[in-house]
Design a protein around this motif. Structure first.
Motif, PDB file in Angstrom:
ATOM      1  N   CYS A 114       0.805  -1.228   0.000  1.00  8.01           N
ATOM      2  CA  CYS A 114       0.000   0.000   0.000  1.00  8.01           C
ATOM      3  C   CYS A 114       0.839   1.282   0.000  1.00  8.01           C
ATOM      4  O   CYS A 114       0.526   2.216  -0.757  1.00  8.01           O
ATOM      5  CB  CYS A 114      -0.973  -0.013   1.187  1.00  8.01           C
ATOM      6  SG  CYS A 114      -2.325  -1.195   0.961  1.00  8.01           S
ATOM      7  N   PRO A 115       1.898   1.392   0.815  1.00  3.14           N
ATOM      8  CA  PRO A 115       2.687   2.633   0.776  1.00  3.14           C
ATOM      9  C   PRO A 115       3.316   2.945  -0.580  1.00  3.14           C
ATOM     10  O   PRO A 115       3.181   4.081  -1.064  1.00  3.14           O
ATOM     11  CB  PRO A 115       3.732   2.405   1.872  1.00  3.14           C
ATOM     12  CG  PRO A 115       3.055   1.484   2.837  1.00  3.14           C
ATOM     13  CD  PRO A 115       2.277   0.544   1.967  1.00  3.14           C
ATOM     14  N   PRO A 116       3.991   1.980  -1.261  1.00  5.30           N
ATOM     15  CA  PRO A 116       4.569   2.347  -2.558  1.00  5.30           C
ATOM     16  C   PRO A 116       3.542   2.550  -3.657  1.00  5.30           C
ATOM     17  O   PRO A 116       3.736   3.375  -4.544  1.00  5.30           O
ATOM     18  CB  PRO A 116       5.487   1.154  -2.884  1.00  5.30           C
ATOM     19  CG  PRO A 116       4.935   0.017  -2.107  1.00  5.30           C
ATOM     20  CD  PRO A 116       4.391   0.615  -0.856  1.00  5.30           C
ATOM     21  N   THR A 117       2.446   1.809  -3.616  1.00  4.01           N
ATOM     22  CA  THR A 117       1.442   1.895  -4.681  1.00  4.01           C
ATOM     23  C   THR A 117       0.524   3.097  -4.512  1.00  4.01           C
ATOM     24  O   THR A 117       0.160   3.761  -5.491  1.00  4.01           O
ATOM     25  CB  THR A 117       0.594   0.612  -4.725  1.00  4.01           C
ATOM     26  OG1 THR A 117       1.452  -0.522  -4.802  1.00  4.01           O
ATOM     27  CG2 THR A 117      -0.341   0.615  -5.925  1.00  4.01           C
ATOM     28  N   PHE A 118       0.153   3.397  -3.264  1.00  8.29           N
ATOM     29  CA  PHE A 118      -0.857   4.427  -3.011  1.00  8.29           C
ATOM     30  C   PHE A 118      -0.371   5.550  -2.098  1.00  8.29           C
ATOM     31  O   PHE A 118      -1.158   6.399  -1.700  1.00  8.29           O
ATOM     32  CB  PHE A 118      -2.105   3.783  -2.395  1.00  8.29           C
ATOM     33  CG  PHE A 118      -2.704   2.698  -3.257  1.00  8.29           C
ATOM     34  CD1 PHE A 118      -3.295   3.013  -4.473  1.00  8.29           C
ATOM     35  CD2 PHE A 118      -2.657   1.372  -2.858  1.00  8.29           C
ATOM     36  CE1 PHE A 118      -3.848   2.010  -5.273  1.00  8.29           C
ATOM     37  CE2 PHE A 118      -3.212   0.368  -3.646  1.00  8.29           C
ATOM     38  CZ  PHE A 118      -3.806   0.688  -4.855  1.00  8.29           C
ATOM     39  N   MET A 119       0.895   5.545  -1.752  1.00  6.29           N
ATOM     40  CA  MET A 119       1.491   6.546  -0.879  1.00  6.29           C
ATOM     41  C   MET A 119       0.704   6.683   0.435  1.00  6.29           C
ATOM     42  O   MET A 119       0.479   7.800   0.930  1.00  6.29           O
ATOM     43  CB  MET A 119       1.621   7.902  -1.576  1.00  6.29           C
ATOM     44  CG  MET A 119       2.779   8.750  -1.024  1.00  6.29           C
ATOM     45  SD  MET A 119       2.944  10.388  -1.801  1.00  6.29           S
ATOM     46  CE  MET A 119       3.541   9.951  -3.425  1.00  6.29           C
ATOM     47  N   THR A 120       0.304   5.564   0.992  1.00  9.43           N
ATOM     48  CA  THR A 120      -0.339   5.581   2.295  1.00  9.43           C
ATOM     49  C   THR A 120       0.732   5.646   3.376  1.00  9.43           C
ATOM     50  O   THR A 120       1.890   5.301   3.143  1.00  9.43           O
ATOM     51  CB  THR A 120      -1.171   4.309   2.522  1.00  9.43           C
ATOM     52  OG1 THR A 120      -0.306   3.168   2.507  1.00  9.43           O
ATOM     53  CG2 THR A 120      -2.240   4.156   1.454  1.00  9.43           C
ATOM     54  N   HIS A 148       4.290   6.211  -5.015  1.00  8.92           N
ATOM     55  CA  HIS A 148       5.429   6.785  -4.297  1.00  8.92           C
ATOM     56  C   HIS A 148       6.674   6.564  -5.145  1.00  8.92           C
ATOM     57  O   HIS A 148       7.247   5.470  -5.161  1.00  8.92           O
ATOM     58  CB  HIS A 148       5.589   6.116  -2.939  1.00  8.92           C
ATOM     59  CG  HIS A 148       6.706   6.669  -2.108  1.00  8.92           C
ATOM     60  ND1 HIS A 148       6.960   8.023  -2.020  1.00  8.92           N
ATOM     61  CD2 HIS A 148       7.635   6.059  -1.321  1.00  8.92           C
ATOM     62  CE1 HIS A 148       8.002   8.221  -1.221  1.00  8.92           C
ATOM     63  NE2 HIS A 148       8.425   7.044  -0.801  1.00  8.92           N
ATOM     64  N   ALA A 149       7.092   7.588  -5.867  1.00  5.45           N
ATOM     65  CA  ALA A 149       8.205   7.465  -6.819  1.00  5.45           C
ATOM     66  C   ALA A 149       9.539   7.449  -6.077  1.00  5.45           C
ATOM     67  O   ALA A 149      10.261   8.440  -6.024  1.00  5.45           O
ATOM     68  CB  ALA A 149       8.155   8.611  -7.822  1.00  5.45           C
ATOM     69  N   SER A 150       9.869   6.293  -5.521  1.00 11.86           N
ATOM     70  CA  SER A 150      11.030   6.186  -4.627  1.00 11.86           C
ATOM     71  C   SER A 150      12.207   5.438  -5.234  1.00 11.86           C
ATOM     72  O   SER A 150      13.242   5.291  -4.593  1.00 11.86           O
ATOM     73  CB  SER A 150      10.600   5.483  -3.332  1.00 11.86           C
ATOM     74  OG  SER A 150      10.040   4.215  -3.620  1.00 11.86           O
ATOM     75  N   ASN A 151      12.061   4.939  -6.462  1.00 15.54           N
ATOM     76  CA  ASN A 151      13.192   4.294  -7.139  1.00 15.54           C
ATOM     77  C   ASN A 151      13.083   4.544  -8.639  1.00 15.54           C
ATOM     78  O   ASN A 151      12.127   5.179  -9.111  1.00 15.54           O
ATOM     79  CB  ASN A 151      13.253   2.786  -6.817  1.00 15.54           C
ATOM     80  CG  ASN A 151      11.996   2.043  -7.245  1.00 15.54           C
ATOM     81  OD1 ASN A 151      11.352   2.397  -8.229  1.00 15.54           O
ATOM     82  ND2 ASN A 151      11.641   0.998  -6.499  1.00 15.54           N
ATOM     83  N   TYR A 152      14.029   4.035  -9.396  1.00 15.62           N
ATOM     84  CA  TYR A 152      14.076   4.323 -10.838  1.00 15.62           C
ATOM     85  C   TYR A 152      12.813   3.851 -11.544  1.00 15.62           C
ATOM     86  O   TYR A 152      12.212   4.590 -12.336  1.00 15.62           O
ATOM     87  CB  TYR A 152      15.302   3.653 -11.462  1.00 15.62           C
ATOM     88  CG  TYR A 152      15.392   3.834 -12.958  1.00 15.62           C
ATOM     89  CD1 TYR A 152      15.844   5.039 -13.509  1.00 15.62           C
ATOM     90  CD2 TYR A 152      14.992   2.814 -13.833  1.00 15.62           C
ATOM     91  CE1 TYR A 152      15.909   5.218 -14.882  1.00 15.62           C
ATOM     92  CE2 TYR A 152      15.045   2.980 -15.201  1.00 15.62           C
ATOM     93  CZ  TYR A 152      15.511   4.185 -15.726  1.00 15.62           C
ATOM     94  OH  TYR A 152      15.563   4.361 -17.089  1.00 15.62           O
ATOM     95  N   LYS A 153      12.382   2.621 -11.259  1.00 14.14           N
ATOM     96  CA  LYS A 153      11.192   2.079 -11.927  1.00 14.14           C
ATOM     97  C   LYS A 153       9.959   2.926 -11.638  1.00 14.14           C
ATOM     98  O   LYS A 153       9.191   3.259 -12.552  1.00 14.14           O
ATOM     99  CB  LYS A 153      10.949   0.639 -11.475  1.00 14.14           C
ATOM    100  CG  LYS A 153       9.729  -0.011 -12.116  1.00 14.14           C
ATOM    101  CD  LYS A 153       9.393  -1.348 -11.488  1.00 14.14           C
ATOM    102  CE  LYS A 153       8.736  -1.187 -10.144  1.00 14.14           C
ATOM    103  NZ  LYS A 153       8.238  -2.475  -9.580  1.00 14.14           N
ATOM    104  N   LEU A 154       9.794   3.294 -10.367  1.00 10.52           N
ATOM    105  CA  LEU A 154       8.609   4.061  -9.994  1.00 10.52           C
ATOM    106  C   LEU A 154       8.687   5.502 -10.498  1.00 10.52           C
ATOM    107  O   LEU A 154       7.659   6.108 -10.806  1.00 10.52           O
ATOM    108  CB  LEU A 154       8.415   4.022  -8.479  1.00 10.52           C
ATOM    109  CG  LEU A 154       8.112   2.624  -7.908  1.00 10.52           C
ATOM    110  CD1 LEU A 154       7.986   2.679  -6.403  1.00 10.52           C
ATOM    111  CD2 LEU A 154       6.844   2.038  -8.529  1.00 10.52           C
TER     112      LEU A 154
END
Length: 303
Positions: A84-90, A228-234
């Motif tokens: 949920c945090p990486p997909t929806f920034m929860t 949550h754009a926290s790495n290259y892929k995202l």
């Protein structure tokens, strides 16, 4: 003897000669049984809908969602909650899992940890549970003491409770405001509920988290605008989302994203609404996070 009566503990007639089958024969049996899972899930969609409506209301009003389970059931909760945090920034505490045996049990089985209802109650209580929260107890058999104890405690303090099992008239259902009993039938490997039962439960948990987040405004069309754009892929996904929605080229998407501290929503509103980052943030806040409404509001800023 109680276990022997459960559907999840029955022997599957299609796999009675499993040990004598060729590799391809085993694969065909497993595949045919797996095809039954989606149909079983379809029959309980009204109950899943009921659960989601309550979960949505809870999260919208600063409540939290807890998955509680032992073994495979707990691991499924961890997998869904952790995405949920990486997909929806929860926030990390919006969707959580309480697992029998603690976090270490995700990697190594902690035998016997599922047998204590009191421990389930203790562990969910330790999360400072309130009546604003929702607790989902997951158990294929429907009789695992750990999630039952957690649901009993949760219900006692007024939190909304949901049970997720794979047997009709499951014991855990008695402690749930919404009971979801998805009956997938006997497993190919008798009693191995990491197979069809777990597949059904994963499908339902995916439905619960994804649908709830859509309703909370974290999706525009079918794009994850709160990624949550926290790495290259995202980061690349974030740029593609902006390009897809607004029609700008890569460079403009990249430049705008840089102005928003890598947040996709304000970047979209800035471009579509023709406003500054500050105005985009204001529009998003006034629209309760719903991008479509925020764009319309931003456009009105310029009228």
């Amino acid at each position: 003897m109680e276990l022997a009566k459960l559907t999840t503990e029955q022997r599957n007639k299609a796999s009675m000669k499993l040990d004598q089958m060729s590799t391809m024969e085993i694969l065909n049996v497993i595949n045919k049984e797996d095809k039954k899972v989606a149909a079983a899930v379809e029959t309980v969609l009204p109950k899943v809908n009921e659960a989601i409506e309550h979960i949505y209301e809870a999260l919208k009003n600063d409540g939290r969602l807890f998955y509680v389970g032992a073994g495979t059931s707990g691991r499924l909760g961890v997998v869904d909650a952790s995405e949920c945090p990486p997909t929806f920034m929860t926030s990390n505490d919006m969707v959580q899992t309480v697992m029998a045996g603690g976090n270490g049990a995700f990697f190594n089985a902690v035998e016997g940890s599922e047998d204590e209802a009191a421990q389930g109650a203790h562990d969910i209580k330790a999360k400072h549970l309130t009546n604003k929260d929702v607790v989902v107890g997951i158990t294929a058999s429907g009789r695992t003491p750990y999630p039952i104890g957690a649901l009993e405690y949760a219900r006692g303090i007024g939190a909304y409770t949901v049970s997720l099992s794979c047997n009709e008239d499951s014991f855990i259902s008695q402690f749930a405001d919404t009971e979801i009993e998805v009956v997938v039938g006997p497993e190919v490997l008798t009693g191995s509920t990491r197979m069809k039962a777990a597949t059904a439960h994963k499908m339902i948990l995916n439905m619960i988290s994804t649908t709830t987040m859509v309703k909370l405004g974290k999706v525009y069309e079918n794009l994850m605008v709160d990624v949550h754009a926290s790495n290259y892929k995202l980061m690349q996904r974030a740029r593609r989302i902006i390009m897809e929605i607004t029609g700008v080229d890569y460079d403009e998407a990249d430049q705008t994203l840089a102005l928003t501290n890598n947040q996709v929503k304000p970047a979209i509103v800035m471009i579509k609404g023709g406003v500054t980052y500050q105005k985009a943030e204001e529009a998003i806040k006034r629209s309760n996070g719903y991008v479509r409404d925020a764009i319309a509001l931003a456009i009105n800023f310029n009228v």
